[in-house]
Structure formats: C-alpha cells, structure tokens
Design a protein around this motif. Structure first.
Motif, PDB file in Angstrom:
ATOM      1  N   UNK A   1     -26.788 -30.437 -51.269  1.00 39.10           N
ATOM      2  CA  UNK A   1     -26.065 -31.362 -52.132  1.00 39.10           C
ATOM      3  C   UNK A   1     -26.969 -32.506 -52.568  1.00 39.10           C
ATOM      4  N   UNK A   2     -26.509 -33.188 -53.603  1.00 43.90           N
ATOM      5  CA  UNK A   2     -27.162 -34.385 -54.103  1.00 43.90           C
ATOM      6  C   UNK A   2     -26.178 -35.522 -53.895  1.00 43.90           C
ATOM      7  N   UNK A   3     -26.629 -36.593 -53.306  1.00 49.91           N
ATOM      8  CA  UNK A   3     -25.796 -37.773 -53.145  1.00 49.91           C
ATOM      9  C   UNK A   3     -26.246 -38.770 -54.200  1.00 49.91           C
ATOM     10  N   UNK A   4     -25.325 -39.113 -55.096  1.00 56.13           N
ATOM     11  CA  UNK A   4     -25.644 -40.007 -56.200  1.00 56.13           C
ATOM     12  C   UNK A   4     -25.002 -41.375 -55.987  1.00 56.13           C
ATOM     13  N   UNK A   5     -25.367 -42.298 -56.831  1.00 56.56           N
ATOM     14  CA  UNK A   5     -24.819 -43.648 -56.884  1.00 56.56           C
ATOM     15  C   UNK A   5     -25.067 -44.454 -55.611  1.00 56.56           C
ATOM     16  N   UNK A   6     -26.188 -44.152 -54.940  1.00 54.62           N
ATOM     17  CA  UNK A   6     -26.547 -44.955 -53.775  1.00 54.62           C
ATOM     18  C   UNK A   6     -26.778 -46.413 -54.168  1.00 54.62           C
TER      19      UNK A   6
ATOM     20  N   UNK B   1     -28.514 -32.502 -47.366  1.00 53.58           N
ATOM     21  CA  UNK B   1     -28.746 -33.351 -48.531  1.00 53.58           C
ATOM     22  C   UNK B   1     -30.163 -33.070 -49.026  1.00 53.58           C
ATOM     23  N   UNK B   2     -30.263 -32.651 -50.273  1.00 53.02           N
ATOM     24  CA  UNK B   2     -31.557 -32.308 -50.851  1.00 53.02           C
ATOM     25  C   UNK B   2     -32.122 -33.407 -51.731  1.00 53.02           C
ATOM     26  N   UNK B   3     -31.254 -34.102 -52.451  1.00 52.03           N
ATOM     27  CA  UNK B   3     -31.701 -35.137 -53.375  1.00 52.03           C
ATOM     28  C   UNK B   3     -30.795 -36.355 -53.282  1.00 52.03           C
ATOM     29  N   UNK B   4     -31.374 -37.513 -53.619  1.00 50.73           N
ATOM     30  CA  UNK B   4     -30.636 -38.771 -53.646  1.00 50.73           C
ATOM     31  C   UNK B   4     -30.758 -39.384 -55.028  1.00 50.73           C
ATOM     32  N   UNK B   5     -29.636 -39.828 -55.561  1.00 49.90           N
ATOM     33  CA  UNK B   5     -29.628 -40.530 -56.840  1.00 49.90           C
ATOM     34  C   UNK B   5     -29.548 -42.017 -56.581  1.00 49.90           C
ATOM     35  N   UNK B   6     -30.594 -42.749 -56.997  1.00 53.97           N
ATOM     36  CA  UNK B   6     -30.655 -44.178 -56.689  1.00 53.97           C
ATOM     37  C   UNK B   6     -30.591 -45.049 -57.946  1.00 53.97           C
ATOM     38  N   UNK B   7     -30.190 -44.477 -59.064  1.00 49.70           N
ATOM     39  CA  UNK B   7     -30.106 -45.235 -60.311  1.00 49.70           C
ATOM     40  C   UNK B   7     -29.553 -44.361 -61.428  1.00 49.70           C
TER      41      UNK B   7
ATOM     42  N   UNK C   1     -31.183 -43.404 -64.260  1.00 48.04           N
ATOM     43  CA  UNK C   1     -32.145 -42.591 -64.995  1.00 48.04           C
ATOM     44  C   UNK C   1     -32.372 -41.252 -64.287  1.00 48.04           C
ATOM     45  N   UNK C   2     -32.184 -40.172 -65.025  1.00 44.39           N
ATOM     46  CA  UNK C   2     -32.434 -38.835 -64.477  1.00 44.39           C
ATOM     47  C   UNK C   2     -33.529 -38.210 -65.337  1.00 44.39           C
ATOM     48  N   UNK C   3     -34.570 -37.718 -64.734  1.00 42.20           N
ATOM     49  CA  UNK C   3     -34.791 -37.446 -63.311  1.00 42.20           C
ATOM     50  C   UNK C   3     -35.533 -38.550 -62.565  1.00 42.20           C
ATOM     51  N   UNK C   4     -35.900 -39.653 -63.235  1.00 41.14           N
ATOM     52  CA  UNK C   4     -36.712 -40.687 -62.591  1.00 41.14           C
ATOM     53  C   UNK C   4     -36.073 -41.245 -61.312  1.00 41.14           C
ATOM     54  N   UNK C   5     -34.769 -41.414 -61.304  1.00 45.88           N
ATOM     55  CA  UNK C   5     -34.080 -41.992 -60.146  1.00 45.88           C
ATOM     56  C   UNK C   5     -33.502 -40.939 -59.212  1.00 45.88           C
ATOM     57  N   UNK C   6     -33.969 -39.728 -59.325  1.00 46.16           N
ATOM     58  CA  UNK C   6     -33.558 -38.641 -58.433  1.00 46.16           C
ATOM     59  C   UNK C   6     -34.716 -38.375 -57.469  1.00 46.16           C
ATOM     60  N   UNK C   7     -34.481 -38.626 -56.182  1.00 43.35           N
ATOM     61  CA  UNK C   7     -35.537 -38.517 -55.175  1.00 43.35           C
ATOM     62  C   UNK C   7     -35.238 -37.413 -54.180  1.00 43.35           C
ATOM     63  N   UNK C   8     -36.278 -36.802 -53.625  1.00 40.07           N
ATOM     64  CA  UNK C   8     -36.033 -35.872 -52.508  1.00 40.07           C
ATOM     65  C   UNK C   8     -35.395 -36.661 -51.364  1.00 40.07           C
TER      66      UNK C   8
END
Length: 156
Positions: free
Chosen positions: A81-86, A106-112, A114-121
């Motif tokens: 899963x990806x957890x977004x809106x951290x 959890x595979x990816x974290x959304x920290x902002x 901008x996609x994909x810039x704010x998508x982190x492992x």
C-alpha cells in the motif's frame, strides 16, 4: 498523464511507456463504493501487462473509513500500500493501527501534493519519527502553577 478508455488502449499506453521506471495507474475519483470500480479492475487485468496493485490509504482518513477501503479491496491481489497525506495528518495512530491489524506492507509514502516528487519509498523510521513528532505537538505544556493548583501544593 494519459487516459485509457479500455484494456486495449491501456495496453498500448503501457507499451509506449515501457522505458519508464515507474508508471502509476490511478482510478482517479473512484470511491470504494463505486460499482464502476470492478470495471476498472477488469480493464487492468485485460491489459495483458504485469501490473502490481497497491492500495492507496490516506493518513487523514478515520479508522472506519480505512477499514471500509481495505474490506472493499480484499478480493484483489494487493502487493502493498501507499500511505498518502502524511504532510496533512495531525496524528498517525489510526493509520498505523490499521496497517498492523491487516498486516499491510507499506511500499510508498506520500508527503506532499507533487507526484511523483513527493512519493517516497517507505521507511519505518520515517513513519515512526513523524508519528512521535506529531504526538509531541499535542502534549499540552503544563505550567508549575497549574500543577501546584491541581495537586494541592502550597509551594512547600
């Protein structure tokens, strides 16, 4: 961004993007309650490509909503899963509890935004550090006078 109306069009788009390291396919705007979602999954299966499915969970969704999403997608082979809106979350307790309860990787974290810039492992240390930092923001500062009044101290 590309839009695919059917499995054949999706297959063509995926072939044209074969040199890309990461291709995100979104069922944009579709709720877990939307009956058309099963059509979306049929399209993905019919594309003839290896597509890994990740469940996207928002860190600002309440526990009941998270549970509903997980139930709705339980029949699908989800690899993580990806957890977004951290960046928007006031607390991470509910999302972390649900992830543990359902044993979701959890595979990816959304920290902002901008996609994909704010998508982190995903990194456990990052999530735990963020959860602790958020918790510390909500621990009320207690003054000595308030403590004295609360516990009946006369300053002795």
């Amino acid at each position: 961004m590309r839009v695919a109306a059917d499995a054949e069009e999706l297959s063509q788009i995926l072939e044209s993007l074969a040199d890309c390291g990461l291709i995100l396919i979104d069922t944009a705007g579709m709720s877990q309650r939307d009956l058309r979602l099963s059509e979306q999954f049929a399209t993905l299966k019919g594309a003839g490509q290896e597509i890994r499915t990740y469940l996207v969970l928002s860190a600002i969704t309440q526990r009941a909503g998270l549970e509903e999403v997980i139930r709705a997608f339980s029949a699908i082979n989800i690899v993580g899963c990806m957890v977004t809106k951290l960046d928007e979350a006031a607390s991470l307790g509910e999302i972390i509890s649900v992830l543990i309860r359902h044993k979701l990787a959890v595979s990816y974290l959304g920290i902002g935004q901008r996609v994909p810039e704010d998508l982190l492992p995903a990194r456990a240390h990052y999530m735990v550090s963020k959860a602790v930092a958020l918790l510390q923001n909500y621990i009320p500062e207690v003054e000595e006078e308030t403590l004295a009044m609360s516990f009946g101290s006369n300053g002795y």
